[in-house]
Design a protein around this motif. Structure first.
Motif, PDB file in Angstrom:
ATOM      1  N   ARG A 102       0.833  -1.212   0.000  1.00 41.11           N
ATOM      2  CA  ARG A 102       0.000   0.000   0.000  1.00 41.11           C
ATOM      3  C   ARG A 102       0.864   1.256   0.000  1.00 41.11           C
ATOM      4  N   GLN A 103       1.924   1.234   0.786  1.00 42.93           N
ATOM      5  CA  GLN A 103       2.828   2.386   0.837  1.00 42.93           C
ATOM      6  C   GLN A 103       3.543   2.599  -0.505  1.00 42.93           C
ATOM      7  N   ARG A 104       3.893   1.500  -1.172  1.00 48.22           N
ATOM      8  CA  ARG A 104       4.504   1.613  -2.505  1.00 48.22           C
ATOM      9  C   ARG A 104       3.530   2.247  -3.484  1.00 48.22           C
ATOM     10  N   CYS A 105       2.269   1.845  -3.394  1.00 52.59           N
ATOM     11  CA  CYS A 105       1.243   2.431  -4.262  1.00 52.59           C
ATOM     12  C   CYS A 105       1.068   3.919  -3.965  1.00 52.59           C
ATOM     13  N   LEU A 106       1.023   4.273  -2.709  1.00 54.24           N
ATOM     14  CA  LEU A 106       0.885   5.675  -2.326  1.00 54.24           C
ATOM     15  C   LEU A 106       2.028   6.504  -2.911  1.00 54.24           C
ATOM     16  N   LYS A 107       3.233   5.987  -2.819  1.00 57.89           N
ATOM     17  CA  LYS A 107       4.398   6.681  -3.388  1.00 57.89           C
ATOM     18  C   LYS A 107       4.235   6.855  -4.907  1.00 57.89           C
ATOM     19  N   LEU A 108       3.777   5.804  -5.586  1.00 57.71           N
ATOM     20  CA  LEU A 108       3.549   5.867  -7.025  1.00 57.71           C
ATOM     21  C   LEU A 108       2.479   6.904  -7.350  1.00 57.71           C
ATOM     22  N   PHE A 109       1.375   6.908  -6.620  1.00 59.67           N
ATOM     23  CA  PHE A 109       0.290   7.852  -6.882  1.00 59.67           C
ATOM     24  C   PHE A 109       0.761   9.286  -6.674  1.00 59.67           C
ATOM     25  N   ARG A 110       1.532   9.523  -5.636  1.00 56.96           N
ATOM     26  CA  ARG A 110       2.041  10.880  -5.383  1.00 56.96           C
ATOM     27  C   ARG A 110       2.976  11.339  -6.497  1.00 56.96           C
ATOM     28  N   LYS A 111       3.711  10.396  -7.058  1.00 56.50           N
ATOM     29  CA  LYS A 111       4.638  10.721  -8.142  1.00 56.50           C
ATOM     30  C   LYS A 111       3.891  10.999  -9.455  1.00 56.50           C
ATOM     31  N   ARG A 112       2.863  10.209  -9.733  1.00 55.96           N
ATOM     32  CA  ARG A 112       2.182  10.276 -11.030  1.00 55.96           C
ATOM     33  C   ARG A 112       0.987  11.228 -11.090  1.00 55.96           C
ATOM     34  N   LEU A 113       0.348  11.479  -9.971  1.00 57.13           N
ATOM     35  CA  LEU A 113      -0.873  12.285  -9.980  1.00 57.13           C
ATOM     36  C   LEU A 113      -0.573  13.718  -9.549  1.00 57.13           C
ATOM     37  N   ASP A 114      -1.356  14.639 -10.076  1.00 58.17           N
ATOM     38  CA  ASP A 114      -1.013  16.051  -9.935  1.00 58.17           C
ATOM     39  C   ASP A 114      -1.563  16.763  -8.709  1.00 58.17           C
ATOM     40  N   ASN A 115      -2.421  16.108  -7.943  1.00 59.05           N
ATOM     41  CA  ASN A 115      -2.927  16.792  -6.750  1.00 59.05           C
ATOM     42  C   ASN A 115      -3.358  15.797  -5.681  1.00 59.05           C
ATOM     43  N   PRO A 116      -3.431  16.280  -4.448  1.00 58.27           N
ATOM     44  CA  PRO A 116      -3.780  15.397  -3.324  1.00 58.27           C
ATOM     45  C   PRO A 116      -5.162  14.751  -3.455  1.00 58.27           C
ATOM     46  N   LEU A 117      -6.127  15.444  -4.062  1.00 62.04           N
ATOM     47  CA  LEU A 117      -7.457  14.853  -4.238  1.00 62.04           C
ATOM     48  C   LEU A 117      -7.407  13.656  -5.170  1.00 62.04           C
ATOM     49  N   ALA A 118      -6.592  13.734  -6.222  1.00 63.70           N
ATOM     50  CA  ALA A 118      -6.439  12.605  -7.140  1.00 63.70           C
ATOM     51  C   ALA A 118      -5.753  11.435  -6.444  1.00 63.70           C
ATOM     52  N   VAL A 119      -4.793  11.743  -5.593  1.00 67.45           N
ATOM     53  CA  VAL A 119      -4.113  10.692  -4.812  1.00 67.45           C
ATOM     54  C   VAL A 119      -5.107  10.016  -3.878  1.00 67.45           C
ATOM     55  N   ASP A 120      -5.921  10.811  -3.191  1.00 65.08           N
ATOM     56  CA  ASP A 120      -6.932  10.249  -2.291  1.00 65.08           C
ATOM     57  C   ASP A 120      -7.920   9.361  -3.053  1.00 65.08           C
ATOM     58  N   ALA A 121      -8.352   9.819  -4.226  1.00 64.27           N
ATOM     59  CA  ALA A 121      -9.296   9.028  -5.033  1.00 64.27           C
ATOM     60  C   ALA A 121      -8.658   7.707  -5.452  1.00 64.27           C
ATOM     61  N   ALA A 122      -7.384   7.738  -5.817  1.00 62.14           N
ATOM     62  CA  ALA A 122      -6.678   6.507  -6.199  1.00 62.14           C
ATOM     63  C   ALA A 122      -6.578   5.558  -5.013  1.00 62.14           C
ATOM     64  N   MET A 123      -6.255   6.088  -3.854  1.00 62.32           N
ATOM     65  CA  MET A 123      -6.130   5.243  -2.669  1.00 62.32           C
ATOM     66  C   MET A 123      -7.468   4.590  -2.301  1.00 62.32           C
ATOM     67  N   LYS A 124      -8.573   5.258  -2.594  1.00 59.57           N
ATOM     68  CA  LYS A 124      -9.892   4.678  -2.313  1.00 59.57           C
ATOM     69  C   LYS A 124     -10.209   3.525  -3.250  1.00 59.57           C
ATOM     70  N   ARG A 125      -9.573   3.484  -4.420  1.00 63.61           N
ATOM     71  CA  ARG A 125      -9.792   2.383  -5.368  1.00 63.61           C
ATOM     72  C   ARG A 125      -8.884   1.193  -5.071  1.00 63.61           C
ATOM     73  N   LEU A 126      -7.958   1.350  -4.143  1.00 66.23           N
ATOM     74  CA  LEU A 126      -7.044   0.284  -3.745  1.00 66.23           C
ATOM     75  C   LEU A 126      -7.582  -0.359  -2.467  1.00 66.23           C
ATOM     76  N   ILE A 127      -8.140  -1.556  -2.594  1.00 64.14           N
ATOM     77  CA  ILE A 127      -8.745  -2.251  -1.458  1.00 64.14           C
ATOM     78  C   ILE A 127      -7.667  -3.126  -0.828  1.00 64.14           C
ATOM     79  N   THR A 128      -7.214  -2.750   0.353  1.00 64.29           N
ATOM     80  CA  THR A 128      -6.240  -3.573   1.067  1.00 64.29           C
ATOM     81  C   THR A 128      -7.027  -4.491   1.990  1.00 64.29           C
ATOM     82  N   ASP A 129      -6.878  -5.774   1.762  1.00 60.78           N
ATOM     83  CA  ASP A 129      -7.823  -6.723   2.337  1.00 60.78           C
ATOM     84  C   ASP A 129      -7.157  -8.081   2.564  1.00 60.78           C
ATOM     85  N   VAL A 130      -6.483  -8.245   3.675  1.00 64.17           N
ATOM     86  CA  VAL A 130      -5.749  -9.478   3.952  1.00 64.17           C
ATOM     87  C   VAL A 130      -6.657 -10.706   3.886  1.00 64.17           C
TER      88      VAL A 130
END
Length: 112
Positions: free
Chosen positions: A30-58
């Motif tokens: 999840r942290q790797r994805c967050l780093k990728l989203f911050r690098k590729r997306l242009d604003n915090p709202l887009a990063v938040d939206a991306a993180m909501k589409r990532l279901i972390t579910d052991v």
């Protein structure tokens, strides 16, 4: 590597279930994805939206919501088969069940 694949799928607009055998492993991905989203997306709202589409579910409780489910356990055919067999009936219609393997031969529909 499964986390990286999940991140790319999320960037493409998909909702993705990210699972691993431990909560710690899922959190690292999840942290790797967050780093990728911050690098590729242009604003915090887009990063938040991306993180909501990532279901972390052991436990796989939310797999039925996901468009893409990627299995990325270690290269052991029996373990992969067991994981895929448990996941397949939980999928919603049209969902993609993918495996991340480089050295094992695979059959469609778990050999059925």
């Amino acid at each position: 590597m499964g986390g990286d694949i999940a991140g790319v799928c999320v960037l493409a607009g998909m909702e993705v279930s990210l699972q691993d055998q431990t909560a710690d492993a899922v959190e690292k991905a999840r942290q790797r994805c967050l780093k990728l989203f911050r690098k590729r997306l242009d604003n915090p709202l887009a990063v938040d939206a991306a993180m909501k589409r990532l279901i972390t579910d052991v436990n796989g409780d939310n797999v039925g919501r996901a468009d893409v489910v990627i299995e990325a356990v270690f290269e052991n055919l029996k373990v992969k088969h067991d994981v895929l067999t448990k996941l397949e009936p939980k999928l919603k219609p049209g969902a993609v069940l993918a495996t991340n393997t480089s050295s094992l031969p695979l059959k469609t529909s778990l050999g059925r």
